[in-house]
Design a protein around this motif. Structure first.
Motif, PDB file in Angstrom:
ATOM      1  N   GLY A 157       0.820  -1.151   0.133  1.00 52.66           N
ATOM      2  CA  GLY A 157      -0.201   0.100  -0.074  1.00 52.66           C
ATOM      3  C   GLY A 157       0.780   1.211  -0.212  1.00 52.66           C
ATOM      4  N   GLN A 158       0.408   2.432  -0.651  1.00 50.77           N
ATOM      5  CA  GLN A 158       0.972   3.584  -0.638  1.00 50.77           C
ATOM      6  C   GLN A 158       0.949   4.147   0.644  1.00 50.77           C
ATOM      7  OE1 GLN A 158       2.658   5.151  -3.278  1.00 50.77           O
ATOM      8  NE2 GLN A 158       3.221   6.804  -1.892  1.00 50.77           N
ATOM      9  N   GLY A 159       2.185   4.612   1.229  1.00 46.58           N
ATOM     10  CA  GLY A 159       2.362   4.894   2.417  1.00 46.58           C
ATOM     11  C   GLY A 159       2.799   4.139   3.362  1.00 46.58           C
ATOM     12  N   VAL A 160       2.801   2.952   3.160  1.00 48.62           N
ATOM     13  CA  VAL A 160       3.013   1.744   3.998  1.00 48.62           C
ATOM     14  C   VAL A 160       4.556   1.255   4.128  1.00 48.62           C
ATOM     15  CG1 VAL A 160       2.471  -0.567   4.825  1.00 48.62           C
ATOM     16  CG2 VAL A 160       0.696   0.941   3.845  1.00 48.62           C
ATOM     17  N   TRP A 161       5.150   1.355   5.284  1.00 52.07           N
ATOM     18  CA  TRP A 161       6.623   1.234   5.519  1.00 52.07           C
ATOM     19  C   TRP A 161       6.952   0.378   6.528  1.00 52.07           C
ATOM     20  CZ3 TRP A 161       9.431   6.670   6.541  1.00 52.07           C
ATOM     21  CH2 TRP A 161      11.137   6.428   6.389  1.00 52.07           C
ATOM     22  N   PRO A 162       7.400  -0.969   5.932  1.00 49.52           N
ATOM     23  CA  PRO A 162       7.809  -1.840   7.102  1.00 49.52           C
ATOM     24  C   PRO A 162       9.170  -1.830   7.177  1.00 49.52           C
ATOM     25  CG  PRO A 162       7.301  -3.050   5.006  1.00 49.52           C
ATOM     26  CD  PRO A 162       6.996  -1.661   4.908  1.00 49.52           C
ATOM     27  N   ALA A 163       9.848  -2.402   8.156  1.00 49.47           N
ATOM     28  CA  ALA A 163      11.353  -2.165   8.546  1.00 49.47           C
ATOM     29  C   ALA A 163      11.830  -3.103   9.453  1.00 49.47           C
ATOM     30  CB  ALA A 163      11.704  -0.717   8.979  1.00 49.47           C
ATOM     31  N   ILE A 164      12.855  -3.506   9.224  1.00 46.25           N
ATOM     32  CA  ILE A 164      13.746  -4.381  10.011  1.00 46.25           C
ATOM     33  C   ILE A 164      15.111  -4.017  10.232  1.00 46.25           C
ATOM     34  CG2 ILE A 164      14.684  -6.518  10.231  1.00 46.25           C
ATOM     35  CD1 ILE A 164      12.373  -7.942   8.645  1.00 46.25           C
ATOM     36  N   ASN A 297       9.268  -2.652  12.816  1.00 40.62           N
ATOM     37  CA  ASN A 297       8.314  -2.127  12.977  1.00 40.62           C
ATOM     38  C   ASN A 297       7.617  -1.723  11.965  1.00 40.62           C
ATOM     39  OD1 ASN A 297      10.618   0.194  12.143  1.00 40.62           O
ATOM     40  ND2 ASN A 297       8.739   1.073  11.686  1.00 40.62           N
ATOM     41  N   LEU A 298       6.316  -1.079  11.785  1.00 37.62           N
ATOM     42  CA  LEU A 298       5.613  -0.632  10.801  1.00 37.62           C
ATOM     43  C   LEU A 298       5.122   0.535  10.736  1.00 37.62           C
ATOM     44  CD1 LEU A 298       4.130  -1.468   8.249  1.00 37.62           C
ATOM     45  CD2 LEU A 298       2.256  -2.560   9.408  1.00 37.62           C
ATOM     46  N   ALA A 299       5.754   1.527  10.049  1.00 41.10           N
ATOM     47  CA  ALA A 299       5.338   2.781   9.751  1.00 41.10           C
ATOM     48  C   ALA A 299       4.261   3.164   8.862  1.00 41.10           C
ATOM     49  CB  ALA A 299       6.724   3.631   9.625  1.00 41.10           C
ATOM     50  N   ILE A 300       3.659   4.229   9.128  1.00 40.21           N
ATOM     51  CA  ILE A 300       2.590   4.458   7.856  1.00 40.21           C
ATOM     52  C   ILE A 300       2.962   6.087   7.649  1.00 40.21           C
ATOM     53  CG2 ILE A 300       0.112   4.837   7.647  1.00 40.21           C
ATOM     54  CD1 ILE A 300       1.009   1.829   8.021  1.00 40.21           C
ATOM     55  N   GLY A 301       2.955   6.391   6.465  1.00 40.69           N
ATOM     56  CA  GLY A 301       3.679   7.758   6.003  1.00 40.69           C
ATOM     57  C   GLY A 301       4.941   8.035   6.319  1.00 40.69           C
ATOM     58  N   GLY A 302       4.885   9.071   6.102  1.00 43.70           N
ATOM     59  CA  GLY A 302       6.467   9.865   6.367  1.00 43.70           C
ATOM     60  C   GLY A 302       7.191  10.312   5.154  1.00 43.70           C
ATOM     61  N   GLY A 303       8.351  11.030   5.374  1.00 46.82           N
ATOM     62  CA  GLY A 303       8.896  11.726   4.075  1.00 46.82           C
ATOM     63  C   GLY A 303       9.385  10.956   2.984  1.00 46.82           C
ATOM     64  N   TRP A 304       9.919   9.677   3.144  1.00 48.46           N
ATOM     65  CA  TRP A 304      10.077   8.748   2.139  1.00 48.46           C
ATOM     66  C   TRP A 304       8.970   8.240   1.319  1.00 48.46           C
ATOM     67  CZ3 TRP A 304      12.484   3.370   2.610  1.00 48.46           C
ATOM     68  CH2 TRP A 304      13.227   3.069   1.541  1.00 48.46           C
ATOM     69  N   PRO A 305       8.015   7.480   1.880  1.00 49.42           N
ATOM     70  CA  PRO A 305       7.031   6.797   1.341  1.00 49.42           C
ATOM     71  C   PRO A 305       6.208   7.727   0.516  1.00 49.42           C
ATOM     72  CG  PRO A 305       6.642   6.566   3.516  1.00 49.42           C
ATOM     73  CD  PRO A 305       8.006   6.861   3.358  1.00 49.42           C
ATOM     74  N   PRO A 319      -6.344  -1.450   6.971  1.00 48.53           N
ATOM     75  CA  PRO A 319      -5.342  -1.950   7.731  1.00 48.53           C
ATOM     76  C   PRO A 319      -4.065  -2.575   6.881  1.00 48.53           C
ATOM     77  CG  PRO A 319      -7.278  -3.258   8.087  1.00 48.53           C
ATOM     78  CD  PRO A 319      -7.609  -2.053   7.133  1.00 48.53           C
ATOM     79  N   GLN A 320      -3.021  -2.984   7.609  1.00 53.84           N
ATOM     80  CA  GLN A 320      -2.189  -3.891   7.212  1.00 53.84           C
ATOM     81  C   GLN A 320      -1.188  -4.408   8.179  1.00 53.84           C
ATOM     82  OE1 GLN A 320      -1.203  -4.654   4.014  1.00 53.84           O
ATOM     83  NE2 GLN A 320      -2.677  -3.443   2.854  1.00 53.84           N
ATOM     84  N   ASN A 321      -0.925  -5.580   7.914  1.00 51.37           N
ATOM     85  CA  ASN A 321       0.216  -6.505   8.747  1.00 51.37           C
ATOM     86  C   ASN A 321       1.475  -6.787   8.330  1.00 51.37           C
ATOM     87  OD1 ASN A 321      -2.045  -6.755  10.637  1.00 51.37           O
ATOM     88  ND2 ASN A 321      -2.802  -8.751   9.223  1.00 51.37           N
ATOM     89  N   MET A 322       2.506  -6.676   9.208  1.00 51.53           N
ATOM     90  CA  MET A 322       3.846  -7.085   8.861  1.00 51.53           C
ATOM     91  C   MET A 322       3.834  -8.441   9.743  1.00 51.53           C
ATOM     92  SD  MET A 322       7.461  -5.451   9.695  1.00 51.53           S
ATOM     93  CE  MET A 322       8.748  -6.170  10.015  1.00 51.53           C
ATOM     94  N   GLN A 323       4.221  -9.684   9.298  1.00 50.23           N
ATOM     95  CA  GLN A 323       4.436 -10.742  10.289  1.00 50.23           C
ATOM     96  C   GLN A 323       5.705 -11.264   9.991  1.00 50.23           C
ATOM     97  OE1 GLN A 323       1.116 -13.019   8.069  1.00 50.23           O
ATOM     98  NE2 GLN A 323       0.211 -13.211   9.870  1.00 50.23           N
TER      99      GLN A 323
END
Length: 358
Positions: A157-164, A297-305, A319-323
């Motif tokens: 999704g647009q604006g959805v930003w998972p990270a490890i 973490n799973l971020a929503i929005g922000g400068g990069w996305p 909603p969205q899930n990171m598993q």
């Protein structure tokens, strides 16, 4: 996932304890704008000399608080992310052998400062339109060198930003990014229109990114890395893949499953601190020579996305899930003090040139 980096299509950002401004571009090599394709590589075999020293298989009924802590804030990650991080079971839970981080639309209020900020308890509150979770091992799992493996399935999704990713535990050389950051995996806007250089119309965004942050304090900070595309047009949102780094003194290698796709070395990173109005080098391997901890973490929005792909934040994507299936940490039995002796390298992996100290 230092979210201060926002504008580079193949480079990752971060969510920091420090500043919150967009940083200037710092490409070491213009070719790094194109992701590495799995088809360019040969699968490698992990060294048998890696010894498992820490793990979470998420086989219990709840998140293990002996291994993880929750960050709880509406800080916005330093670059206008739109989520509050909570410790509520609705935003993170363990079930059926998986850790799920769940982001959803809801107005929520919480601390306006990052958990580690001096003014965390006094900065007041802030209300944001989404909630999610950010878990870390700080003080419960901190390592210098090793192999770090995380098997995960990513959201879209647009604006959805998972990270490890990883941050220093003691910030030996000073605040971000002078003490460094290791982004094992980040992805933004998966399954939207790809904006990779040369991507044809209609191609979906399916890149993951591995990045290092280092250098001086903003605005002279640096971030360098590479994107990666799975084989046969596969998407990191359609199945579980293992994201890993092998970190030894002077070298950090990035992997997805058995593909070693990028390497960065101490010749291409640096750390400098200003003393008596002069920049001083902190050492050849600095800042990646001190203990770091893991963050999911799973971020929503922000400068990069919001600046790339289809631009902005699509509320209908939530909603969205990171598993996460497992997190495993290994120490090299050959030379545990340096992490050397367990290398698994593909000669065709991209060597990211990095940015040398001024």
């Amino acid at each position: 996932m230092s979210k201060l980096s926002t504008s580079l299509v193949t480079l990752a950002g971060s969510t920091l304890l420090a500043a919150c401004q967009t940083v200037p571009s710092n490409f070491a090599d213009a070719s790094d704008k194109r992701a590495v394709r799995a088809e360019q590589l040969t699968p490698i075999t992990k060294s048998p000399n890696w010894q498992l020293v820490w793990q979470d298989e998420f086989d219990g009924e709840q998140i293990d608080l002996n291994k993880w802590s929750f960050e709880q804030n509406c800080f916005g990650g330093g670059n206008n992310e739109q989520q509050c991080y909570t410790a509520r079971p609705v935003n993170s839970f363990v079930k059926d052998g998986l850790l799920t981080i769940h982001a959803q639309r809801e107005d929520f209020s919480g601390p306006a400062a990052n958990d580690d900020a001096d003014d965390y308890l006094t900065a007041g509150t802030r209300t944001l339109p989404y909630t999610s979770a950010r878990l870390r091992t700080k003080g419960k799992g901190d390592w210098r060198y090793g192999r770090f493996e995380i098997r995960a399935k990513l959201p879209t999704g647009q604006g959805v930003w998972p990270a490890i990713w990883m941050l220093p535990t003691d910030w030996v050389y000073g605040s971000w990014p002078v003490s460094g950051e290791i982004d094992i995996m980040e992805a933004v806007n998966l399954h939207t229109q790809s904006d990779e250089v040369g991507a044809p119309p209609g191609e979906r965004e399916m890149r993951v990114h591995g990045t290092l942050h280092y250098g001086r304090h903003w605005p002279e900070n640096v971030y360098t890395g590479s994107g990666f595309l799975l084989p046969d047009g596969k998407s990191p949102a359609d199945d579980f893949y293992t994201y890993a780094v092998e970190w030894q003194a002077g070298e950090i290698r990035f992997y997805v499953d058995d593909y070693h796709y990028a390497t960065q070395t101490a010749d291409g990173w640096f750390s400098q601190t200003k003393t008596d109005n002069r920049w001083q080098d902190n050492g050849h391997n600095a800042p990646f020579d001190q203990p770091f901890h893991l963050i999911l973490n799973l971020a929503i929005g922000g400068g990069w996305p919001e600046a790339v792909n289809e631009k902005g934040l699509n509320p209908d994507a939530l909603p969205q899930n990171m598993q996460v299936d497992f997190v495993r940490v290994y120490q090299c039995s050959v030379e545990p003090d340096t992490g050397a002796g367990c290398e698994a390298r593909d000669p065709n992996a991209r060597h990211v040139k990095g940015v040398k100290a001024p």
